[in-house]
Design a protein around this motif. Structure first.
Motif, PDB file in Angstrom:
ATOM      1  N   SER A  21       6.963  68.604  56.773  1.00 30.63           N
ATOM      2  CA  SER A  21       7.446  69.940  56.449  1.00 30.63           C
ATOM      3  C   SER A  21       8.821  70.144  57.051  1.00 30.63           C
ATOM      4  CB  SER A  21       6.466  71.006  56.969  1.00 30.63           C
ATOM      5  OG  SER A  21       6.299  70.856  58.372  1.00 30.63           O
ATOM      6  N   ALA A  22       9.537  71.097  56.482  1.00 31.01           N
ATOM      7  CA  ALA A  22      10.893  71.402  56.962  1.00 31.01           C
ATOM      8  C   ALA A  22      11.160  72.885  56.819  1.00 31.01           C
ATOM      9  CB  ALA A  22      11.933  70.600  56.192  1.00 31.01           C
ATOM     10  N   ILE A  23      11.892  73.401  57.764  1.00 29.56           N
ATOM     11  CA  ILE A  23      12.380  74.778  57.722  1.00 29.56           C
ATOM     12  C   ILE A  23      13.893  74.745  57.573  1.00 29.56           C
ATOM     13  CG2 ILE A  23      12.789  76.834  59.154  1.00 29.56           C
ATOM     14  CD1 ILE A  23       9.959  76.447  60.275  1.00 29.56           C
ATOM     15  N   VAL A  24      14.407  75.545  56.658  1.00 32.94           N
ATOM     16  CA  VAL A  24      15.852  75.692  56.462  1.00 32.94           C
ATOM     17  C   VAL A  24      16.203  77.135  56.762  1.00 32.94           C
ATOM     18  CG1 VAL A  24      17.757  75.585  54.819  1.00 32.94           C
ATOM     19  CG2 VAL A  24      15.924  73.870  54.723  1.00 32.94           C
ATOM     20  N   ILE A  25      17.173  77.339  57.634  1.00 33.09           N
ATOM     21  CA  ILE A  25      17.612  78.683  58.004  1.00 33.09           C
ATOM     22  C   ILE A  25      18.925  78.969  57.294  1.00 33.09           C
ATOM     23  CG2 ILE A  25      18.251  80.204  59.908  1.00 33.09           C
ATOM     24  CD1 ILE A  25      16.545  78.333  61.718  1.00 33.09           C
ATOM     25  N   GLY A  26      18.889  79.909  56.366  1.00 30.62           N
ATOM     26  CA  GLY A  26      20.053  80.269  55.568  1.00 30.62           C
ATOM     27  C   GLY A  26      19.859  79.886  54.113  1.00 30.62           C
ATOM     28  N   ALA A  27      20.016  80.862  53.210  1.00 32.46           N
ATOM     29  CA  ALA A  27      19.831  80.627  51.773  1.00 32.46           C
ATOM     30  C   ALA A  27      21.146  80.676  51.020  1.00 32.46           C
ATOM     31  CB  ALA A  27      18.849  81.648  51.186  1.00 32.46           C
ATOM     32  N   GLY A  28      22.235  80.284  51.713  1.00 35.66           N
ATOM     33  CA  GLY A  28      23.503  80.102  51.023  1.00 35.66           C
ATOM     34  C   GLY A  28      23.528  78.763  50.313  1.00 35.66           C
ATOM     35  N   ILE A  29      24.708  78.361  49.853  1.00 36.66           N
ATOM     36  CA  ILE A  29      24.829  77.123  49.091  1.00 36.66           C
ATOM     37  C   ILE A  29      24.365  75.919  49.912  1.00 36.66           C
ATOM     38  CG2 ILE A  29      26.472  75.557  48.009  1.00 36.66           C
ATOM     39  CD1 ILE A  29      25.734  78.050  46.373  1.00 36.66           C
ATOM     40  N   ALA A  30      24.780  75.853  51.174  1.00 37.13           N
ATOM     41  CA  ALA A  30      24.379  74.718  52.015  1.00 37.13           C
ATOM     42  C   ALA A  30      22.870  74.709  52.230  1.00 37.13           C
ATOM     43  CB  ALA A  30      25.109  74.763  53.350  1.00 37.13           C
ATOM     44  N   GLY A  31      22.282  75.875  52.463  1.00 38.81           N
ATOM     45  CA  GLY A  31      20.848  75.952  52.676  1.00 38.81           C
ATOM     46  C   GLY A  31      20.049  75.597  51.434  1.00 38.81           C
ATOM     47  N   ASN A  85       7.786  88.247  66.554  1.00 37.58           N
ATOM     48  CA  ASN A  85       6.628  87.624  67.193  1.00 37.58           C
ATOM     49  C   ASN A  85       5.889  86.681  66.248  1.00 37.58           C
ATOM     50  OD1 ASN A  85       5.488  89.455  65.475  1.00 37.58           O
ATOM     51  ND2 ASN A  85       4.047  90.309  66.953  1.00 37.58           N
ATOM     52  N   GLU A  86       6.494  86.365  65.112  1.00 38.44           N
ATOM     53  CA  GLU A  86       5.892  85.426  64.169  1.00 38.44           C
ATOM     54  C   GLU A  86       6.455  84.029  64.404  1.00 38.44           C
ATOM     55  OE1 GLU A  86       6.899  87.233  60.447  1.00 38.44           O
ATOM     56  OE2 GLU A  86       4.918  88.161  60.286  1.00 38.44           O
ATOM     57  N   ARG A  87       5.582  83.060  64.383  1.00 38.13           N
ATOM     58  CA  ARG A  87       5.971  81.681  64.671  1.00 38.13           C
ATOM     59  C   ARG A  87       5.716  80.814  63.443  1.00 38.13           C
ATOM     60  NH1 ARG A  87       4.580  78.108  69.936  1.00 38.13           N
ATOM     61  NH2 ARG A  87       4.338  76.052  68.988  1.00 38.13           N
ATOM     62  N   TYR A  88       6.706  79.981  63.107  1.00 35.30           N
ATOM     63  CA  TYR A  88       6.594  79.065  61.969  1.00 35.30           C
ATOM     64  C   TYR A  88       6.910  77.661  62.466  1.00 35.30           C
ATOM     65  CZ  TYR A  88       6.980  83.399  59.264  1.00 35.30           C
ATOM     66  OH  TYR A  88       6.798  84.661  58.759  1.00 35.30           O
ATOM     67  N   GLU A  89       6.062  76.704  62.125  1.00 32.56           N
ATOM     68  CA  GLU A  89       6.232  75.340  62.602  1.00 32.56           C
ATOM     69  C   GLU A  89       6.604  74.400  61.469  1.00 32.56           C
ATOM     70  OE1 GLU A  89       3.126  73.853  65.060  1.00 32.56           O
ATOM     71  OE2 GLU A  89       2.622  75.824  65.869  1.00 32.56           O
ATOM     72  N   ALA A  90       7.343  73.350  61.809  1.00 31.61           N
ATOM     73  CA  ALA A  90       7.717  72.339  60.825  1.00 31.61           C
ATOM     74  C   ALA A  90       8.136  71.066  61.559  1.00 31.61           C
ATOM     75  CB  ALA A  90       8.856  72.829  59.938  1.00 31.61           C
ATOM     76  N   ASP A  91       8.108  69.958  60.827  1.00 29.54           N
ATOM     77  CA  ASP A  91       8.520  68.681  61.414  1.00 29.54           C
ATOM     78  C   ASP A  91      10.016  68.635  61.666  1.00 29.54           C
ATOM     79  OD1 ASP A  91       5.903  67.393  61.333  1.00 29.54           O
ATOM     80  OD2 ASP A  91       6.138  67.492  59.167  1.00 29.54           O
ATOM     81  N   LYS A  92      10.786  69.274  60.759  1.00 32.68           N
ATOM     82  CA  LYS A  92      12.234  69.279  60.892  1.00 32.68           C
ATOM     83  C   LYS A  92      12.758  70.688  60.665  1.00 32.68           C
ATOM     84  CE  LYS A  92      13.132  64.466  59.630  1.00 32.68           C
ATOM     85  NZ  LYS A  92      13.955  63.545  58.795  1.00 32.68           N
ATOM     86  N   ILE A  93      13.832  71.022  61.377  1.00 34.15           N
ATOM     87  CA  ILE A  93      14.466  72.343  61.262  1.00 34.15           C
ATOM     88  C   ILE A  93      15.954  72.141  61.009  1.00 34.15           C
ATOM     89  CG2 ILE A  93      14.966  74.527  62.437  1.00 34.15           C
ATOM     90  CD1 ILE A  93      12.410  74.010  64.117  1.00 34.15           C
ATOM     91  N   PHE A  94      16.466  72.815  59.974  1.00 32.31           N
ATOM     92  CA  PHE A  94      17.878  72.710  59.621  1.00 32.31           C
ATOM     93  C   PHE A  94      18.506  74.091  59.656  1.00 32.31           C
ATOM     94  CE2 PHE A  94      15.708  69.151  57.796  1.00 32.31           C
ATOM     95  CZ  PHE A  94      16.596  68.100  57.868  1.00 32.31           C
ATOM     96  N   VAL A  95      19.589  74.232  60.408  1.00 36.99           N
ATOM     97  CA  VAL A  95      20.308  75.508  60.500  1.00 36.99           C
ATOM     98  C   VAL A  95      21.498  75.433  59.554  1.00 36.99           C
ATOM     99  CG1 VAL A  95      21.540  77.108  61.998  1.00 36.99           C
ATOM    100  CG2 VAL A  95      19.575  75.818  62.885  1.00 36.99           C
ATOM    101  N   CYS A  96      21.467  76.248  58.504  1.00 38.69           N
ATOM    102  CA  CYS A  96      22.532  76.289  57.493  1.00 38.69           C
ATOM    103  C   CYS A  96      23.049  77.709  57.376  1.00 38.69           C
ATOM    104  CB  CYS A  96      22.000  75.798  56.147  1.00 38.69           C
ATOM    105  SG  CYS A  96      21.315  74.132  56.170  1.00 38.69           S
ATOM    106  N   SER A  97      23.469  78.261  58.493  1.00 41.03           N
ATOM    107  CA  SER A  97      23.801  79.686  58.578  1.00 41.03           C
ATOM    108  C   SER A  97      25.258  79.974  58.274  1.00 41.03           C
ATOM    109  CB  SER A  97      23.466  80.206  59.977  1.00 41.03           C
ATOM    110  OG  SER A  97      24.240  79.530  60.948  1.00 41.03           O
ATOM    111  N   GLY A  98      26.033  78.957  57.924  1.00 39.61           N
ATOM    112  CA  GLY A  98      27.462  79.183  57.659  1.00 39.61           C
ATOM    113  C   GLY A  98      28.251  79.218  58.935  1.00 39.61           C
TER     114      GLY A  98
END
Length: 203
Positions: free
Chosen positions: A16-26, A190-203
């Protein structure tokens, strides 16, 4: 992906993966991960991305990359955008680009570039009369490249998430800011989300 209480000790069983930011890079990162088999969740703090993706994005610009590996990557990126826009019903147009020369140095650079790349790239040198509806005063000529493509940034930002969700099962959380990041999890309040990989694409 499911939200868990801050004290949860749940562990993900699938890649699983989490991506932070829904812009073009995200969005591009999320698609790439999903195609590699990841279960992807995207978080965006606004109702839709409103940052650099709106201000700076809109032209797919292979001519801006040096000849070689980076140019080949740019062409591959363009081909992906064509496929995605076609599949998602998003407008695009392959218009190319025109680079104008108004002094001798600019004109020399254009001619040197064309001479060095005319067997590698789809470029051509145009004289002033061939350069089209541009300011003709002191115009010496132009370099035309047919590689470049236009997309509508606001349309892409608004509609691409729905396509990615339908096509790849990517989950989107809008108006949900990530407030902390640690190895294998992120917090939104206070909500927690887990993933194998995390990508910050916040610009």
């Amino acid at each position: 992906m499911q939200a868990y209480n801050y004290r949860s000790t749940h562990y993900m069983q699938r890649r699983s993966a989490i991506v932070i930011g829904a812009g073009i890079a995200g969005l591009a990162t999320a698609r790439s991960l999903a195609k590699r088999g990841y279960q992807v969740t995207v978080f965006e703090r606004n109702q839709k991305a409103v940052g650099a993706s709106i201000r700076n994005f809109g032209m797919i610009w292979p001519i801006g990359q040096p000849t070689g590996r980076l140019y080949e990557i740019a062409l591959r990126s363009k081909s992906i955008w064509k496929q995605v826009c076609t599949d998602a019903g998003l407008w695009f147009e392959e218009k190319g680009s025109l680079h104008l020369a108004y002094n001798d140095l600019e004109w020399q650079v254009i001619n040197d570039f064309a001479a060095a790349n005319n067997t590698i790239r789809p470029v051509a040198v145009l004289n002033a009369a061939q350069s089209g509806a541009v300011n003709p005063e002191n115009l010496k000529g132009a370099l035309f490249s047919s590689d470049e493509m236009i997309v509508e940034a606001r349309d892409v930002i608004e509609k691409l998430p729905a396509y990615l969700h339908t096509r790849y099962g990517i989950q989107f959380y809008f108006s949900k800011a990530i407030t902390a990041i640690d190895h294998r999890y992120v917090l939104s309040g206070n909500e927690r989300y887990e993933a194998d990989k995390i990508f910050v694409c916040s610009g």
